[in-house]
Design a protein around this motif. Structure first.
Motif, PDB file in Angstrom:
ATOM      1  N   VAL A 224       0.999  -1.111  -0.017  1.00 58.82           N
ATOM      2  CA  VAL A 224       0.084   0.188   0.096  1.00 58.82           C
ATOM      3  C   VAL A 224       1.018   1.446   0.160  1.00 58.82           C
ATOM      4  N   TYR A 225       1.689   1.536   0.741  1.00 55.82           N
ATOM      5  CA  TYR A 225       2.589   2.589   1.090  1.00 55.82           C
ATOM      6  C   TYR A 225       3.457   3.175  -0.615  1.00 55.82           C
ATOM      7  N   LEU A 226       3.259   1.858  -0.855  1.00 55.31           N
ATOM      8  CA  LEU A 226       4.355   1.879  -2.420  1.00 55.31           C
ATOM      9  C   LEU A 226       3.146   2.372  -3.366  1.00 55.31           C
ATOM     10  N   GLY A 227       1.842   1.536  -3.463  1.00 50.87           N
ATOM     11  CA  GLY A 227       0.682   1.991  -4.129  1.00 50.87           C
ATOM     12  C   GLY A 227       0.841   3.778  -3.852  1.00 50.87           C
ATOM     13  N   VAL A 228       0.326   4.099  -2.760  1.00 51.03           N
ATOM     14  CA  VAL A 228       0.511   5.023  -2.721  1.00 51.03           C
ATOM     15  C   VAL A 228       1.322   6.346  -3.196  1.00 51.03           C
ATOM     16  N   SER A 229       2.603   5.925  -3.061  1.00 54.09           N
ATOM     17  CA  SER A 229       3.563   6.509  -2.910  1.00 54.09           C
ATOM     18  C   SER A 229       4.025   7.096  -4.884  1.00 54.09           C
ATOM     19  N   GLY A 230       4.110   5.927  -5.433  1.00 50.98           N
ATOM     20  CA  GLY A 230       3.428   5.440  -6.853  1.00 50.98           C
ATOM     21  C   GLY A 230       4.997   4.997  -7.448  1.00 50.98           C
ATOM     22  N   GLN A 231       5.711   4.776  -6.178  1.00 52.50           N
ATOM     23  CA  GLN A 231       7.100   3.718  -6.298  1.00 52.50           C
ATOM     24  C   GLN A 231       6.556   2.483  -6.627  1.00 52.50           C
ATOM     25  N   PHE A 232       5.467   1.961  -6.775  1.00 54.08           N
ATOM     26  CA  PHE A 232       4.329   0.426  -7.258  1.00 54.08           C
ATOM     27  C   PHE A 232       5.891  -0.726  -7.675  1.00 54.08           C
ATOM     28  N   PRO A 233       6.736  -1.644  -7.667  1.00 54.02           N
ATOM     29  CA  PRO A 233       7.398  -2.504  -8.721  1.00 54.02           C
ATOM     30  C   PRO A 233       6.575  -3.405  -9.970  1.00 54.02           C
ATOM     31  N   GLN A 251      -1.459 -10.961 -17.845  1.00 59.65           N
ATOM     32  CA  GLN A 251      -2.294  -9.223 -18.951  1.00 59.65           C
ATOM     33  C   GLN A 251      -3.118  -9.181 -17.390  1.00 59.65           C
ATOM     34  N   SER A 252      -4.194 -10.011 -17.343  1.00 58.00           N
ATOM     35  CA  SER A 252      -4.904  -9.196 -15.800  1.00 58.00           C
ATOM     36  C   SER A 252      -3.893  -9.124 -14.723  1.00 58.00           C
ATOM     37  N   VAL A 253      -3.178  -9.258 -14.490  1.00 55.86           N
ATOM     38  CA  VAL A 253      -2.764  -8.147 -13.406  1.00 55.86           C
ATOM     39  C   VAL A 253      -1.675  -6.988 -13.690  1.00 55.86           C
ATOM     40  N   GLN A 254      -1.295  -7.122 -14.862  1.00 61.75           N
ATOM     41  CA  GLN A 254      -0.850  -5.437 -15.527  1.00 61.75           C
ATOM     42  C   GLN A 254      -2.375  -4.659 -15.641  1.00 61.75           C
ATOM     43  N   PHE A 255      -3.073  -5.701 -15.972  1.00 62.05           N
ATOM     44  CA  PHE A 255      -4.504  -3.995 -16.573  1.00 62.05           C
ATOM     45  C   PHE A 255      -4.647  -3.718 -15.164  1.00 62.05           C
ATOM     46  N   ARG A 256      -4.896  -4.787 -13.545  1.00 64.80           N
ATOM     47  CA  ARG A 256      -4.462  -4.383 -12.832  1.00 64.80           C
ATOM     48  C   ARG A 256      -4.245  -2.726 -12.359  1.00 64.80           C
ATOM     49  N   PHE A 257      -2.488  -3.292 -11.779  1.00 63.99           N
ATOM     50  CA  PHE A 257      -1.121  -2.233 -11.441  1.00 63.99           C
ATOM     51  C   PHE A 257      -1.566  -1.280 -12.449  1.00 63.99           C
ATOM     52  N   GLU A 258      -1.415  -0.838 -14.332  1.00 62.54           N
ATOM     53  CA  GLU A 258      -1.952  -0.014 -15.106  1.00 62.54           C
ATOM     54  C   GLU A 258      -3.102   0.945 -14.250  1.00 62.54           C
ATOM     55  N   ASN A 259      -4.115   0.280 -14.397  1.00 63.94           N
ATOM     56  CA  ASN A 259      -4.832   1.388 -13.590  1.00 63.94           C
ATOM     57  C   ASN A 259      -4.880   1.774 -12.168  1.00 63.94           C
ATOM     58  N   GLU A 260      -4.574   0.950 -10.512  1.00 62.78           N
ATOM     59  CA  GLU A 260      -4.216   1.290  -9.848  1.00 62.78           C
ATOM     60  C   GLU A 260      -2.814   2.735  -9.901  1.00 62.78           C
ATOM     61  N   LEU A 263      -4.682   6.050 -10.926  1.00 58.56           N
ATOM     62  CA  LEU A 263      -5.970   6.523 -10.046  1.00 58.56           C
ATOM     63  C   LEU A 263      -5.335   6.501  -8.440  1.00 58.56           C
ATOM     64  N   SER A 264      -3.658   6.275  -8.514  1.00 53.98           N
ATOM     65  CA  SER A 264      -2.901   6.514  -7.375  1.00 53.98           C
ATOM     66  C   SER A 264      -2.207   8.164  -7.877  1.00 53.98           C
ATOM     67  N   GLU A 265      -2.524   8.530  -8.908  1.00 56.11           N
ATOM     68  CA  GLU A 265      -1.415   9.958  -9.821  1.00 56.11           C
ATOM     69  C   GLU A 265      -3.162  10.571  -9.064  1.00 56.11           C
ATOM     70  N   LYS A 266      -4.307  10.076 -10.033  1.00 57.73           N
ATOM     71  CA  LYS A 266      -5.287  10.976  -9.564  1.00 57.73           C
ATOM     72  C   LYS A 266      -6.108  11.463  -7.659  1.00 57.73           C
ATOM     73  N   ALA A 267      -5.628  10.343  -6.614  1.00 56.79           N
ATOM     74  CA  ALA A 267      -5.745  10.408  -5.598  1.00 56.79           C
ATOM     75  C   ALA A 267      -4.552  11.477  -5.012  1.00 56.79           C
ATOM     76  N   ARG A 268      -3.488  11.398  -5.487  1.00 57.32           N
ATOM     77  CA  ARG A 268      -2.430  11.887  -4.499  1.00 57.32           C
ATOM     78  C   ARG A 268      -2.830  14.068  -4.968  1.00 57.32           C
ATOM     79  N   GLU A 269      -3.503  13.823  -5.452  1.00 59.33           N
ATOM     80  CA  GLU A 269      -4.443  15.052  -5.559  1.00 59.33           C
ATOM     81  C   GLU A 269      -5.331  15.908  -4.733  1.00 59.33           C
ATOM     82  N   ARG A 270      -5.536  14.795  -4.208  1.00 55.86           N
ATOM     83  CA  ARG A 270      -6.626  15.345  -2.399  1.00 55.86           C
ATOM     84  C   ARG A 270      -5.744  14.194  -1.694  1.00 55.86           C
ATOM     85  N   ILE A 271      -4.601  13.940  -1.459  1.00 56.20           N
ATOM     86  CA  ILE A 271      -4.403  13.193  -0.659  1.00 56.20           C
ATOM     87  C   ILE A 271      -4.821  12.985   0.962  1.00 56.20           C
ATOM     88  N   VAL A 272      -5.384  14.145   1.348  1.00 53.09           N
ATOM     89  CA  VAL A 272      -5.821  13.599   2.939  1.00 53.09           C
ATOM     90  C   VAL A 272      -7.095  12.889   2.871  1.00 53.09           C
TER      91      VAL A 272
END
Length: 397
Positions: A224-233, A251-260, A263-272
């Motif tokens: 979760v930390y890596l996903g929130v911070s945008g550093q997920f490998p 491909q299923s896992v890649q599709f999930r990660f690309e969407n996350e 969405l994580s980049e968008k969420a960091r605009e309203r991070i609190v």
């Protein structure tokens, strides 16, 4: 879910109203309290108004707060949690013939009884040249997690000698049937979680250490930390999945990660406090078309409720498990009084692992979470009272 929670509350008011006076707010309850109230701040900070905030608070409280509260009221002891574990095991047994029916006839039970399918995307029920059962749940993945939970608890209840027979049938055959059904429902994630859960329980019992469950909790937090911070490998993990499983799964896992990632980049605009409701946390193209897919619960919580939401959600589920591990050492997990709670604590960690990829909210896990939190709070209170008494008892030689 609402009808179930309101029904139990109404029955408590009518038949057991004194039960409410037994509840005392404890430190483990604070994350769930924050999780239930944070939608109000999310709505207000996004200009959605007080009414929207209160409505969101009510929805989140019914979904999460009420099952947790009922667990705190009724399952806050070893005996109550043992009964819950046994009932989940029996619930899984009841699901076996239903799953077998839909494996053969396709997911039709929801349509037969309610007149419509649980999900409009019927194609998602087709897997591996056959069907993936949904029975009366939202998705086949939810059924897989449910059968995994019943199988895990069944194995440990059998191992600890808590139950020997159900309906006159030896429990070892029933456990075997649950494990086989868990495999047949075609949920790879559920099978992996079952293997992981059994490894945690048997390893902890054999070597008398809680290391594996603590490592799993650390892995969840790191994800979760890596996903929130945008550093997920993401690329490295997709490569591993491709080598271990198959290209379709990768491909299923890649599709999930690309969407996350989007969405994580968008969420960091309203991070609190996040974006609130009404699809504001989703990603749209220049024509206003939604180009994002929200699969996992953690990204859904982060996008709509921000850091406050994701931290309080994770703490609500994981802190009771951590507190149990600290209160009851691993060498006690095979004891007939503690074994059920140990398996439920491991199940909470597995549920949080599942939430890293899916967003299947089942109130039974939240009920168990409330029960374990109540047990820990009660035991902590008793321990403090004993220590206070000991300090006032004169010592004699």
């Amino acid at each position: 879910m609402s009808a179930t929670c309101y029904g139990i509350l109404l029955a408590t008011i009518i038949f057991d109203i004194k039960r409410f006076s037994s509840f005392q707010l404890g430190w483990l309850d604070l994350p769930m309290l924050v999780w239930c109230l944070c939608p109000l701040a999310s709505s207000i900070t996004n200009g959605l108004g007080l009414y929207d905030g209160l409505s969101s608070v009510l929805d989140q409280t019914v979904t999460w707060g009420l099952p947790y509260y009922l667990g705190r009221l009724y399952l806050n002891n070893l005996d109550g949690l043992r009964k819950l574990a046994i009932d989940i095991f029996i619930g899984g047994l009841i699901y076996i013939p239903l799953c077998l029916f839909e494996l053969r006839m396709s997911p039709q039970l929801h349509r037969i009884f309610y007149g419509f399918h649980a999900r409009s995307a019927f194609g998602q029920t087709i897997r591996g040249g056959g069907y993936r059962p949904t029975v009366f749940m939202e998705h086949g993945l939810m059924v897989g997690a449910w059968m995994m939970a019943a199988a895990l608890l069944g194995v440990w209840l059998w191992k600890a000698g808590i139950i020997k027979q159900v309906w006159g049938i030896s429990v070892k055959w029933l456990v075997a049937a649950l494990i086989i059904t868990t495999i047949l429902v075609k949920s790879t994630g559920a099978v992996i979680l079952l293997v992981l859960g059994l490894c945690i329980l048997f390893f902890s019992n054999r070597f008398r250490t809680s290391l594996l469950i603590l490592m799993a909790i650390a892995a969840i937090s790191s994800h979760v930390y890596l996903g929130v911070s945008g550093q997920f490998p993401a690329d490295q993990i997709v490569a591993v999945v491709s080598n271990v499983f198959n290209e379709e799964r990768a491909q299923s896992v890649q599709f999930r990660f690309e969407n996350e990632k989007l969405l994580s980049e968008k969420a960091r605009e309203r991070i609190v406090f996040g974006w609130g409701g009404w699809g504001r946390s989703r990603v749209y193209d220049e024509w206003g078309k939604d180009i994002s897919v929200t699969d996992s619960l953690w990204i859904l919580a982060f996008g709509t409720k921000g850091l406050v939401g994701i931290i309080s959600l994770m703490a609500s589920i994981l802190l009771p498990a951590i507190a149990f591990v600290l209160l009851y050492p691993a060498q006690m997990w095979n004891h007939h009084k503690v074994a059920s709670v140990a398996a439920l604590a491991v199940l909470l960690v597995l549920y949080m692992l599942d939430c890293l990829l899916n967003a299947m909210i089942n109130p039974i896990y939240i009920l168990a979470c409330g029960g374990i939190a109540g047990l820990v709070i009660k035991q902590t209170t008793i321990s403090k009272e004993i220590k206070q008494l000991e300090t006032h008892i004169p010592r004699y030689r």
